[in-house]
Design an enzyme around this catalytic site. Structure first.
Site, PDB file in Angstrom:
ATOM      1  N   ASP A  28       0.825  -1.206   0.000  1.00  0.00           N
ATOM      2  CA  ASP A  28       0.000   0.000   0.000  1.00  0.00           C
ATOM      3  C   ASP A  28       0.861   1.258   0.000  1.00  0.00           C
ATOM      4  O   ASP A  28       1.514   1.576   0.986  1.00  0.00           O
ATOM      5  CB  ASP A  28      -0.916  -0.004   1.231  1.00  0.00           C
ATOM      6  CG  ASP A  28      -1.888   1.160   1.238  1.00  0.00           C
ATOM      7  OD1 ASP A  28      -2.062   1.801   0.175  1.00  0.00           O
ATOM      8  OD2 ASP A  28      -2.482   1.431   2.286  1.00  0.00           O
TER       9      ASP A  28
ATOM     10  N   ASP B 117      -1.484   6.396  -6.843  1.00  0.00           N
ATOM     11  CA  ASP B 117      -1.784   5.372  -5.851  1.00  0.00           C
ATOM     12  C   ASP B 117      -1.805   3.996  -6.502  1.00  0.00           C
ATOM     13  O   ASP B 117      -2.422   3.804  -7.550  1.00  0.00           O
ATOM     14  CB  ASP B 117      -3.144   5.685  -5.209  1.00  0.00           C
ATOM     15  CG  ASP B 117      -3.503   4.733  -4.082  1.00  0.00           C
ATOM     16  OD1 ASP B 117      -2.587   4.354  -3.320  1.00  0.00           O
ATOM     17  OD2 ASP B 117      -4.679   4.374  -3.958  1.00  0.00           O
TER      18      ASP B 117
END
Length: 460
Positions: free
Chosen positions: A125, A334
């Site tokens: 992440d 992201d």
């Protein structure tokens, strides 16, 4: 990849559910070295970690995989928006007591923890910082694919004191029996709570001692059961990137259609642009921006100045994607969000211009494909396998990134539609992983830049 031309590109489509037939620029390669690191604070070399998508082992059709990605991506976007709301200076009286984090993700990285080592897959992440896994004895743990880590069986496990730098870097912590206890919330009632400790982590054949991580004993909510923990790669002090004190890393994500190939995470020297086969002309580099709001300092912000469809630059306000002095707005890149979501007025302008150029009738496929900008495929598509679409360019500061067709077009031949794989956002914009397919995304935190390199990611 063939030229997209001055107005539109001929996008070659197979007769499957999703778009797959595109040519990509030359691949990059990295040397294969087995490294043993004795001091992660002065890591001189690097390591390579294989990534796999969380749906790769499931028996799903291509459109089912995409719909699952969209569903998770929207939930993640809600978490990101919750972070913005929680960090807003104008909402100080009502903000939650603990900062909210993005969590979840789309890709799993294989690693080992402890001595002797226990191997497991953790969610990668780039939108959060904390490294954590579930630990015994577990008060409230979700079902995970591998056995829960037992710290009593590891000779290298050590609890961190409340006065340690990493403990003080936690957004929310308490002191229990001189040990640092953490609490991390993820915006949708998901959370992890436990003891902050250090342990030896092994990535491939590279072992790194004394990595700070959360030993979670009370973990609640959804979104984590695909893996056995999470590895934060954000900009904060708790992330793997920061703890290694290694300012360079990159990842390369394979196509959504590639269920057999593996994506890759490269750390340290292996992430160098000197190791790529692409020439300087193929490397697109833009500055990284830091958010002035400490509660949102985790993210990797980019300066998006505009978007071009065909030869038309969208008539957007200059501050559409500007990161505000209060930390609001802006655009982040992201790895854990599927689609690119842009500010609502910008998306409306994009959809309007794209519709005017594509010359296909609009179609409503929100209930089937789940996208807002869709068009009816031409009648001869099943015979020709071709359709013209406008080119799409993201005008970053100092770098115009022209996307290959497979990175913004999705085709569903069962429904008979072609869709623009993007959506709208109410606050912060996000450059998602669908737009990053088959690109080496290189982060250089020393130079504060991010580079895109067209790459055959399954050949790294």
């Amino acid at each position: 990849m063939g030229s997209l031309g001055s107005f539109s590109s001929v996008v070659l489509l197979t007769l499957g559910v999703l778009l797959v037939s595109f040519f990509v620029n030359p691949a990059c390669s990295t040397s294969r070295r087995a490294l043993r690191l004795r001091d992660h604070q002065a890591m001189q070399n690097g390591f390579k970690v294989t990534l796999k998508h969380i749906d790769s082992d499931k028996n799903l059709t291509k459109i089912e995989r995409f719909q699952r990605r969209i569903s998770r991506g929207r939930k993640r976007l809600q978490r990101l928006n919750a972070m913005v709301l929680a960090a807003s200076p104008s909402d100080q009286d009502s903000r939650v007591t603990s900062p909210v984090h993005a969590g979840q993700g789309e890709f799993l990285m294989k690693l080992s923890i402890g001595t002797p080592a226990d191997t497991f897959n953790a969610i990668m992440d780039t939108g959060s910082d904390l490294i954590w896994t579930q630990c015994k004895p577990c008060e409230d743990c979700y079902d995970q694919p591998t056995p829960i880590f037992d710290p009593t069986k590891s000779s290298t496990f050590s609890k961190l004191s409340c006065k340690s730098e990493l403990c003080e870097a936690l957004p929310s912590q308490t002191c229990t029996n001189s040990s640092c206890e953490y609490y991390y919330a993820y915006g949708d009632s998901s959370s992890t709570n436990g003891i902050l400790a250090t342990e030896t982590f092994t990535f491939g054949e590279v072992s790194v001692p004394k990595i700070g991580f959360g030993c979670g004993k009370d973990n609640e909510g959804g979104g984590f059961d695909q893996g056995s923990g999470l590895v934060g790669l954000g900009r904060g002090p708790l992330s793997l990137v920061s703890q290694l004190k290694e300012p360079k890393f990159s990842y390369c994500l394979t196509s959504i259609d590639d269920t057999d190939g593996s994506s890759t995470l490269l750390m340290g020297s292996l992430a160098s642009l000197n190791n790529t086969k692409s020439g300087p002309a193929n490397i697109i580099t833009t500055p990284l921006i830091k958010n002035p709001n400490h509660d949102q300092s985790t993210f990797y912000y980019l300066a998006l100045e505009g978007i071009t469809v065909g030869e038309t630059r969208l008539p957007l306000e200059k501050d559409t994607f500007t990161l505000g002095d209060d930390g609001s707005g802006g655009l982040i890149i992201d790895s854990g969000t599927t689609l690119t979501y842009i500010e609502e007025d910008a998306f409306d302008a994009l959809k309007k211009e794209f519709t005017s150029q594509i010359k296909l009738p609009e179609a409503d496929a929100t209930d089937t494909v789940g996208l807002d900008a869709c068009y009816k495929l031409p009648k001869d598509f099943n015979n020709s396998g071709k359709v013209e679409v406008p080119k799409l360019v993201f005008n970053f500061k100092g770098a115009d990134l022209e996307l290959p067709g497979e990175n913004y077009i999705l085709v569903d031949t069962d429904v008979g539609v072609l869709c623009l794989a993007m959506g709208s956002a109410s606050s912060m914009s996000v450059f998602g992983n669908f737009q990053q397919q088959n690109m080496l995304v290189y982060h250089d935190l020393a130079e504060e830049t991010l580079s895109f390199v067209p790459t055959k990611c399954d050949q790294l």
